[in-house]
Each structure stands twice: as C-alpha cells, then as structure tokens.
Design an enzyme around this catalytic site. Structure first.
Site, PDB file in Angstrom:
ATOM      1  N   CYS A 170     102.348  22.299  73.841  1.00  0.00           N
ATOM      2  CA  CYS A 170     100.920  22.389  74.135  1.00  0.00           C
ATOM      3  C   CYS A 170     100.164  21.199  73.536  1.00  0.00           C
ATOM      4  O   CYS A 170     100.356  20.073  73.974  1.00  0.00           O
ATOM      5  CB  CYS A 170     100.408  23.731  73.625  1.00  0.00           C
ATOM      6  SG  CYS A 170      98.906  24.311  74.428  1.00  0.00           S
TER       7      CYS A 170
ATOM      8  N   HIS B  59     104.622  28.861  75.003  1.00  0.00           N
ATOM      9  CA  HIS B  59     104.641  29.580  73.728  1.00  0.00           C
ATOM     10  C   HIS B  59     105.564  30.775  73.895  1.00  0.00           C
ATOM     11  O   HIS B  59     106.306  30.849  74.878  1.00  0.00           O
ATOM     12  CB  HIS B  59     103.219  30.051  73.367  1.00  0.00           C
ATOM     13  CG  HIS B  59     102.211  28.956  73.330  1.00  0.00           C
ATOM     14  ND1 HIS B  59     102.236  27.953  72.391  1.00  0.00           N
ATOM     15  CD2 HIS B  59     101.135  28.707  74.128  1.00  0.00           C
ATOM     16  CE1 HIS B  59     101.208  27.135  72.605  1.00  0.00           C
ATOM     17  NE2 HIS B  59     100.522  27.561  73.643  1.00  0.00           N
TER      18      HIS B  59
END
Lengths: 427, 257
Positions: free
Chosen positions: B93, B210
C-alpha cells in the site's frame, strides 16, 4: 415540533412496535432510519423536546460504558432522561430513542436531559442537528479502517464541526490521548469551553513493550516525531511530550487513576460529566449489566465472561484486564459483517505476545474463525474451532471468557436469550 | 544462519495490520530453526546496502506517508543497490507507492518516491475497499509453486496460484514498465479498471493486499523467505516441510469460485 415531525414520528413508532413484536431486534435503528428518510432534518426538530442538557458521548472505545454510567446515575438521582441505551449510535439510533418516547400521535413529552452515545463518524452529522450542550470525547484510536478511514480524517472532521458550532458547548475530553489533545488545543471557537481530563498513575511508569508492538511508538499529531511517554496509563495514552515541537499534556492538572484499567478511565469521564450536570457522583462503582462489556453470566454450571472487542487498542486492553482473573478457557469470536468491520487485518495488530497465557485452551468461532486461529497459531497457540455456542456447554470448563466482535456478540446474546440464560437485550 | 530483515518506518507505516507479515516470516523461520534479526529504520537512521536479506514496508495514513517519504529519499541509493542485487522486498500500500517515482494527490501535490519501481500513483475519488483475490501471473505462480515444499500441501498439485487479502486505498497505481503480480478475480488491485494488481521487479514486490498478506498465503511467504536465504547464501533453497493445513484452509475459505 412541526406537524411533519409528529406525523413522521407516529408512523415510525408503528414500525418500531412491529419490529419489536416480530422479535427481530429492539427497534433501535430501523424506525429512526425510516424517519430520517422521510424527514432528513428531523433531529433538528426533535431536540426541542429536551428542556435541559443534551449530552453527546463519542470516541473509539468507551462510549457505551461511559454513557451507561452517566445515564444510570442520573436515573438513580431521580432525573428524567433520554438515552440510546442499546448502543444504537448512528443518527438513526438517536432518532429511534426519541421515537420510543413518543405516543401514538407522534408527540414527544418534554424530557429533562438527553444522554446520547454517538458513533465517531456519525458525530459530524449529529452535532450540527442536535446542537449538544455537552460533548464528551473518550479517545481516538484506529478502528474499522474500511468504514471510518484514517484516524486523522476523523479528527479533522471533528475539528471542522466544532469550528462551526454556533451555540454554547462544553467539551470534556481525555487529555491522555494525544489525538484528542491535539484537537482540543487547536479549537478557537468562542462558543466552546474546554475541560481536559488528564489522568495519571500513582507512580509514573513508562511501560515497556515488545519491539514490534504496533500500538506504541505513537507519532506526534502535530509534527510526526515519535512522542516520549513518561507515564502510560493504558497503551497509547498517558503523559507525553514531543521533543521536536513541544506538543505535550504535562502542564495539565492531573487526576490520579485508582486503577489502570479502561473502565477506570471511563469512570472518570462519567464522573466529570456528572459533575458538569450538577450531580455530585457519590458512586464510584460502575453499574453492572452493561451490554457485552465484561458481562458475567451463569450459564448452566459455567460462568461466562463476555467481552466486546473491536479494534487493536480496545482488544489489547480488554484482554489484558480480563486475563487478570482465572480463566479455564478463552474463546475468540471473530465476525466480519459490516458492523464488525469487514477487514480483519486488525487482529494482527493486537500484540498478543504480551498477553495470552499458554497453559489454557483456546477456541475460535465466527465467520472468520480461521483467521483468528491463524493469528493464535503464529503465537504458538493451538485452537479448537467451534460452530455453535452449545459446544461450549459440553466442555468441562468452569470459567470461560469470550472475546467477541459486535455481531458475534449479538448472536451470542440471542442464543443466551433463547436458552433462557438472559433476557433479550432489548427487553 | 541469521536472516536479516530491514523494516522501514515501523512506527509510522503500521496502520493496517501489515506487521502481521513480519510476525509470519519470523515464525515460519523460527519453525525451521532459522534465526531472524529485524532492523528497524526510523527517520534519521542510516541504511547501508549489503546488510539486508529482505525489506519490508507497510501501509499508513496519508500524513505519515508524506512524512516518511522525505526521510526515505536519503536511502534511495542503498535500497536500489540491494534490489539490483536480488534482495527480496515486500512493500504494501503506502510503502508500495513510495517505492515508485511519486504519489500525486488529487490537488496535484507531489510526494516523492524513490523510483525503484517504475510506477507512479495518483490520488483518485475511487474507494477501492474490500476483499481481493489475485491469480498470479503464470511465470510468478510457477516460481512460487516450485519454491514451496509440496509436502505442505493437503494434496499433490493443489492449486497455489492464488493470493487472497483485503485492499483499502484510493490511490491508483500506473505501471510505466515492468510486470504486475497478477490479475484480480475479486476486487480492484492497482487501479479501478485494469484488473491488474501489484508489481514485481527482480525479487521485490509491491501490493495493495492487507490481510495480513502472508499468513493466508504461506506459499508466497516461503517464496520470499527462500529468496532471502538464497540472497545470503548464494544457493537456491527449499525450506523444510511444515504443517500449513490451517493456512490453506483459511486461504480456501476466502476463495470465490
């Protein structure tokens, strides 16, 4: 109240009664949602039913406990209050609370004091409409990133609504929380009076944590330098200073915490709230029977301790405090429905390494039981998966502790009610 | 042997459970009696090339991403040197974005990256939030499969071409040149429309996933570990067998058919 409001309330009241009769929940959200859809600004009108103080309590953790404490004490002192008791804390939940008080014509009698627990994101629409006289902020931690976005986004939104408050408001906030202190010290709106609640240990103790603990080493909200904590009351909160920009809460008058627990902190916030409402809080005991916040229940031959967990900070503290008592078994119930947060990544940020004993059995359940089993496996803890609460009754354990996310908790409560171990939570 | 992990900005870029990847790597090494040494790089720390067997860089909030971006610039050369030498990396990310050239916000504000990935990211109004499932590119899938000890699988030739996780971003990453990790069969990935997710350069990877990513994707975890060992020893390695039944059950439970 306007005619439109009365009509809307009358209609929504019927909905509420239907929902309750069908037994499908307490009617603490849907009726309010219906009313909101029919009349989006209805809350602006409903607030006129309150003759005295309007109290909003918000934050990541501790809203329900703090609100419950305040509401219960006020009732015991004979005050007539309105409170969204079941924790339905979006705008629709607040509206539903008003609906509960209405008669069939949609009229609401005058109410002395309102105590509303408010969702952190919903606060941005609730405050302008409800115009509270007293706002309590408990803490601001990372929680349900898929729903709420970043902490700093929430804080910025709060700053913005507070800048626009146009009627007198008192803000009581937990100054041990760096995010809240950053917010409060930036406010310039003359309508707002600020009361920081600063809490300390009897003996200042900067707690030591494992190196990879993601809940410590907190950055300064002003300049991103890592803050130095000289005293930690619970993880992420305490007495801190930034050696770079000097942001700090050290100068505030501090109140000593009787015990280092999140309940003690909530208790202090509740007391400060009650004092502002003119009640001298003689009670230091937290009222029992709080929905899912460390409820102790007799279930057959067993004692079940039921604890809600929602995010890493709250879970860490809940687990740390609960395991102070002797448990024979630990159950984790992890769901990923909307109200639980659909992203379960957060379980990897609970520093279990500091908390969980290795000499008791662990069980997992919920829609994401495999994830929590995996989390525990990576802490060398084997788990048994269960599919129903009945299975727990068939074990030989006496004292069980259940850490459950929100919808898993609701599911458990319904099961308990069905089995007759507990009244339906909305009754 | 001691595997050396360099964890970039752990106190600022740790919002999304990505630390779980470090826990996963640590444990999977420990279960094979491999020691792990984790070096934390915080602002103003120094980082020299040649001391790392695996880089890790997680996700964080916008303000912290910008804050570390400036500090990260001084490490550009070290990281570039290491990546060219085949040091594996897992960047997630915000960390992934900073390994690219830059992040351009919706208002046109530019946050500099270090350009070790030939990508750039733009802020958008699209909220890409939800479960994500990726089918790895055949070449990568094959490498991962071959590096993974087949005894860990419940049945021989069990499909191991998928990755499962959760994404939460509004930044859209454009690949200027190079390869992605794979295509999405659920979710978005790098951007709203391309259906491609992640980036790979030599042994370094960027992803929006994630979860944490590695626990439910043990094959990818072992791939990174074996690459890290290979970097240190110069020899390809097959990690000893391990009981990954729970990992695969968790992985399968997330797969959408």
């Amino acid at each position: 109240m306007t005619f439109t409001t009365s009509l809307t309330i009358a209609f929504s009241k019927i909905i509420q009664q239907i929902v309750r009769t069908l037994g499908s929940g307490g009617g603490s959200a849907l009726p309010g949602l219906v009313a909101q859809k029919l009349h989006p600004n209805i809350l602006t009108d409903l607030r006129k039913s309150i003759t005295g103080e309007i109290v909003c309590i918000s934050g990541t953790n501790g809203k329900t406990s703090t609100a419950n404490h305040v509401a219960t004490t006020l009732r015991q002192s004979g005050k007539q209050i309105l409170h969204n008791k079941n924790g339905s804390n979006l705008e629709r939940g607040i509206i539903s609370a008003f609906i509960s008080q209405a008669n069939w014509r949609g009229a609401i009698p005058p109410i002395q004091t309102a105590i509303f627990e408010c969702d952190e994101a919903a606060l941005t629409t609730i405050v302008p409409k409800l115009q509270p006289t007293l706002l309590i902020l408990t803490n601001l931690f990372r929680d349900q990133l898929d729903r709420y976005g970043e902490i700093e986004t929430t804080r910025n939104r709060w700053e913005s609504i507070l800048a626009n408050v146009s009627s007198p408001l008192k803000l009581i906030y937990n100054a041990s929380d760096p995010q809240l202190h950053a917010l409060a010290t930036k406010l310039t709106n003359s309508q707002i009076s600020v009361e920081p609640l600063m809490l300390t240990n009897l003996h200042p103790s900067p707690e030591h944590h494992t190196e990879l603990n993601p809940l410590t080493n907190i950055h300064c909200p002003r300049c991103n330098t890592i803050l130095t904590f000289t005293d930690e009351i619970i993880i992420g909160q305490g007495t801190y200073a930034c050696h770079n920009c000097k942001f700090s809460n050290k100068n505030l008058n501090a109140t000593l915490l009787p015990s280092i627990t999140y309940k003690a902190i909530n208790n202090m916030l509740a007391k400060a709230t009650l004092q502002s409402l003119g009640i001298d809080p003689l009670q230091t005991e937290i009222p029992t029977e709080v929905f899912g916040r460390g409820e102790l229940l007799q279930v057959g031959q067993q004692q079940w301790n039921i604890v809600l967990i929602k995010n890493p900070n709250g879970a860490y503290q809940a687990i740390k405090e609960s395991l102070l008592h002797t448990q024979d078994a630990v159950i984790f119930a992890l769901n990923d429905n909307y109200a639980d947060g659909t992203d379960v990544s957060w379980i990897w940020d609970i520093p279990l390494e500091e908390l969980l004993p290795h000499d008791i059995p662990y069980y997992t359940t919920g829609t994401r039981k495999l994830d929590i089993s995996l989390r525990l496996k990576y802490f060398n803890l084997p788990t048994d998966e269960i599919d129903s609460w009945d299975q727990l009754q068939n074990t030989a354990h006496h004292n069980l502790i259940i850490f459950a996310t929100y919808t898993a908790l609701l599911d458990l409560q319904q099961w308990l009610a069905k089995k007759g171990y507990k009244q339906a939570y909305w009754k | 042997m001691t595997l050396r992990i360099t964890y970039l900005y752990p106190h600022h870029m740790n919002l999304y459970g990505d630390t779980g990847n470090i826990l996963c790597i640590q444990k999977r090494c420990q279960w094979r009696s491999i020691d792990v040494k984790i070096t934390l790089i915080n602002p103003n720390d120094s980082l020299k090339p040649g001391n790392t067997d695996l880089y890790f860089f997680g996700g964080g909030q916008d303000a912290q991403q910008e804050f570390v971006a400036h500090d990260l610039q001084q490490h550009q050369q070290s990281i570039k040197t290491d990546l060219e030498n085949g040091v594996p990396a897992l960047t997630i990310c915000g960390g992934y974005q900073l390994f690219g050239h830059r992040f351009v916000t919706k208002d046109g504000h530019i946050i500099p990256g270090i350009g070790v990935f030939d990508i750039e990211t733009h802020g958008s109004d699209h909220r890409m939030i939800g479960n994500i499932q990726v089918e790895m590119n055949p070449e990568l899938s094959s490498k991962v499969h071959n590096a993974y000890n087949q005894q860990n699988l419940a049945k021989p030739n069990q499909a191991t071409s998928t990755l499962v996780g959760f994404e939460n971003h509004s930044g859209e990453t454009k690949i200027l040149s190079g390869k992605t990790v794979g295509h999405t069969t659920t979710g978005y990935g790098n951007d709203y429309t391309s259906g491609q997710e992640g980036y790979q350069y030599k042994n370094a990877f960027g992803t929006y996933m994630h979860g944490s990513l590695l626990p439910k994707n043990p094959h990818f975890a072992d791939y990174l570990i074996s690459k890290a060992i290979e970097h240190q020893t110069g020899q390809p390695t097959m990690l000893p067998a391990i009981d990954d039944q729970l990992e695969w059950r968790a992985h399968q439970s997330r797969l959408k058919r």
